[in-house]
Design a protein around this motif. Structure first.
Motif, PDB file in Angstrom:
ATOM      1  N   UNK A   1      54.135 -37.019  18.174  1.00  0.00           N
ATOM      2  CA  UNK A   1      54.824 -36.661  19.414  1.00  0.00           C
ATOM      3  C   UNK A   1      54.413 -37.611  20.528  1.00  0.00           C
ATOM      4  N   UNK A   2      55.391 -37.919  21.367  1.00  0.00           N
ATOM      5  CA  UNK A   2      55.153 -38.543  22.663  1.00  0.00           C
ATOM      6  C   UNK A   2      55.186 -37.383  23.652  1.00  0.00           C
ATOM      7  N   UNK A   3      54.161 -37.240  24.476  1.00  0.00           N
ATOM      8  CA  UNK A   3      54.134 -36.176  25.477  1.00  0.00           C
ATOM      9  C   UNK A   3      53.889 -36.779  26.847  1.00  0.00           C
ATOM     10  N   UNK A   4      54.371 -36.080  27.861  1.00  0.00           N
ATOM     11  CA  UNK A   4      54.111 -36.527  29.226  1.00  0.00           C
ATOM     12  C   UNK A   4      52.605 -36.624  29.423  1.00  0.00           C
ATOM     13  N   UNK A   5      52.155 -37.735  29.964  1.00  0.00           N
ATOM     14  CA  UNK A   5      50.727 -37.886  30.228  1.00  0.00           C
ATOM     15  C   UNK A   5      50.304 -37.009  31.401  1.00  0.00           C
ATOM     16  N   UNK A   6      51.165 -36.889  32.376  1.00  0.00           N
ATOM     17  CA  UNK A   6      50.879 -36.092  33.568  1.00  0.00           C
ATOM     18  C   UNK A   6      52.216 -35.637  34.135  1.00  0.00           C
ATOM     19  N   UNK A   7      52.218 -34.532  34.839  1.00  0.00           N
ATOM     20  CA  UNK A   7      53.475 -33.975  35.343  1.00  0.00           C
ATOM     21  C   UNK A   7      54.021 -34.709  36.566  1.00  0.00           C
ATOM     22  N   UNK A   8      53.216 -35.495  37.255  1.00  0.00           N
ATOM     23  CA  UNK A   8      53.694 -36.175  38.459  1.00  0.00           C
ATOM     24  C   UNK A   8      54.475 -37.431  38.085  1.00  0.00           C
ATOM     25  N   UNK A   9      55.547 -37.676  38.831  1.00  0.00           N
ATOM     26  CA  UNK A   9      56.531 -38.713  38.502  1.00  0.00           C
ATOM     27  C   UNK A   9      55.952 -40.117  38.395  1.00  0.00           C
ATOM     28  N   UNK A  10      54.924 -40.434  39.156  1.00  0.00           N
ATOM     29  CA  UNK A  10      54.368 -41.790  39.110  1.00  0.00           C
ATOM     30  C   UNK A  10      53.774 -42.127  37.745  1.00  0.00           C
ATOM     31  N   UNK A  11      53.522 -41.114  36.914  1.00  0.00           N
ATOM     32  CA  UNK A  11      52.973 -41.327  35.576  1.00  0.00           C
ATOM     33  C   UNK A  11      54.044 -41.383  34.484  1.00  0.00           C
TER      34      UNK A  11
ATOM     35  N   UNK B   1      55.639 -19.232  17.834  1.00  0.00           N
ATOM     36  CA  UNK B   1      56.016 -18.740  19.162  1.00  0.00           C
ATOM     37  C   UNK B   1      55.137 -19.358  20.247  1.00  0.00           C
ATOM     38  N   UNK B   2      53.855 -19.526  19.973  1.00  0.00           N
ATOM     39  CA  UNK B   2      52.959 -20.127  20.958  1.00  0.00           C
ATOM     40  C   UNK B   2      53.269 -21.600  21.195  1.00  0.00           C
ATOM     41  N   UNK B   3      53.814 -22.288  20.223  1.00  0.00           N
ATOM     42  CA  UNK B   3      54.114 -23.722  20.348  1.00  0.00           C
ATOM     43  C   UNK B   3      55.548 -23.991  20.797  1.00  0.00           C
ATOM     44  N   UNK B   4      56.342 -22.943  20.965  1.00  0.00           N
ATOM     45  CA  UNK B   4      57.747 -23.136  21.331  1.00  0.00           C
ATOM     46  C   UNK B   4      57.895 -23.839  22.681  1.00  0.00           C
ATOM     47  N   UNK B   5      57.161 -23.429  23.690  1.00  0.00           N
ATOM     48  CA  UNK B   5      57.281 -24.053  25.016  1.00  0.00           C
ATOM     49  C   UNK B   5      56.917 -25.540  24.941  1.00  0.00           C
ATOM     50  N   UNK B   6      55.847 -25.866  24.190  1.00  0.00           N
ATOM     51  CA  UNK B   6      55.475 -27.277  23.986  1.00  0.00           C
ATOM     52  C   UNK B   6      56.637 -28.029  23.345  1.00  0.00           C
ATOM     53  N   UNK B   7      57.202 -27.461  22.295  1.00  0.00           N
ATOM     54  CA  UNK B   7      58.310 -28.097  21.586  1.00  0.00           C
ATOM     55  C   UNK B   7      59.482 -28.339  22.532  1.00  0.00           C
ATOM     56  N   UNK B   8      59.766 -27.366  23.376  1.00  0.00           N
ATOM     57  CA  UNK B   8      60.913 -27.446  24.283  1.00  0.00           C
ATOM     58  C   UNK B   8      60.753 -28.521  25.347  1.00  0.00           C
ATOM     59  N   UNK B   9      59.530 -28.976  25.621  1.00  0.00           N
ATOM     60  CA  UNK B   9      59.339 -30.035  26.621  1.00  0.00           C
ATOM     61  C   UNK B   9      59.646 -31.419  26.058  1.00  0.00           C
ATOM     62  N   UNK B  10      59.951 -31.511  24.800  1.00  0.00           N
ATOM     63  CA  UNK B  10      60.221 -32.789  24.152  1.00  0.00           C
ATOM     64  C   UNK B  10      61.724 -32.980  23.935  1.00  0.00           C
TER      65      UNK B  10
ATOM     66  N   UNK C   1      65.330 -38.421  23.713  1.00  0.00           N
ATOM     67  CA  UNK C   1      65.601 -39.454  24.699  1.00  0.00           C
ATOM     68  C   UNK C   1      64.384 -39.800  25.565  1.00  0.00           C
ATOM     69  N   UNK C   2      63.458 -38.882  25.742  1.00  0.00           N
ATOM     70  CA  UNK C   2      62.341 -39.122  26.648  1.00  0.00           C
ATOM     71  C   UNK C   2      60.973 -38.968  25.985  1.00  0.00           C
ATOM     72  N   UNK C   3      60.746 -37.854  25.337  1.00  0.00           N
ATOM     73  CA  UNK C   3      59.470 -37.581  24.661  1.00  0.00           C
ATOM     74  C   UNK C   3      59.758 -37.020  23.274  1.00  0.00           C
ATOM     75  N   UNK C   4      60.101 -37.905  22.343  1.00  0.00           N
ATOM     76  CA  UNK C   4      60.461 -37.423  21.011  1.00  0.00           C
ATOM     77  C   UNK C   4      59.286 -36.857  20.221  1.00  0.00           C
ATOM     78  N   UNK C   5      59.635 -36.012  19.287  1.00  0.00           N
ATOM     79  CA  UNK C   5      58.749 -35.607  18.207  1.00  0.00           C
ATOM     80  C   UNK C   5      59.429 -36.096  16.938  1.00  0.00           C
ATOM     81  N   UNK C   6      58.715 -36.845  16.144  1.00  0.00           N
ATOM     82  CA  UNK C   6      59.249 -37.303  14.860  1.00  0.00           C
ATOM     83  C   UNK C   6      58.519 -36.594  13.740  1.00  0.00           C
TER      84      UNK C   6
END
Length: 171
Positions: free
Chosen positions: A71-81, A41-50, A53-58
């Motif tokens: 996992x590929x995760x967003x490095x930063x929330x701002x679009x320039x990253x 349950x604590x990791x669900x939100x993390x999982x849902x951000x992947x 097409x953009x940030x896969x988890x294999x």
């Protein structure tokens, strides 16, 4: 060494195995800054951000059992990253040292341009020699050092930022 692994995009049903492998690393104090095991349950939100097409988890399977994941995760929330992603690799204790980490990392590097990525980043504790070596052998360079930013069991730990610049996916 026989590569008997199969790989697929993580599904919701894989999350308990992903969490179990992640939790194996906590006690060793080398891989994650979490100090206590986490729940599905604590990791669900993390999982849902992947997303594939953009940030896969294999997940990697051997003989029908999940034995590792990347996992590929967003490095930063701002679009320039958006052209940069953080990579995380976790391997089941029984599977370590058999080349799965290297295989996952090589697959991630090869796939990154298809995701529009120009930079891959790893955040690795300075005392985690196996991970630093793994990323170094795959061409990652030390891009930064954050001295003593984490405290694990009363011991200050340094975070090393490693990165790999890929051929431009935006040109």
């Amino acid at each position: 060494m026989t590569q008997a692994w199969t790989f697929h995009d993580a599904a919701q049903t894989d999350l308990p195995a992903i969490v179990a492998i992640y939790n194996q690393t906590i006690a060793g104090r080398m891989v994650t800054a979490d100090l206590e095991p986490v729940t599905v349950a604590q990791r669900q939100a993390w999982f849902d951000t992947h997303s594939p097409q953009r940030h896969p988890i294999w997940v990697a399977e051997r003989a029908g059992r999940i034995v590792g994941w990347l996992s590929y995760s967003a490095f930063h929330s701002r679009a320039a990253y958006d052209a940069s992603a953080e990579l995380s690799i976790y391997i089941d204790t029984a599977e370590r040292g058999q080349g799965l980490g290297r295989t996952l990392l090589q697959r991630a590097i090869a796939h990154a341009p298809q995701l529009g990525l120009r930079n891959l980043i790893g955040l690795i504790f300075g005392h985690n020699a196996p991970s630093l070596s793994l990323f170094g052998r795959s061409g990652f360079a030390r891009w930064g050092t954050l001295p003593d930013v984490a405290v694990l069991d009363g011991i200050e730990r340094t975070l090393i930022i490693v990165g790999l610049r890929l051929p431009s996916a935006l040109s």
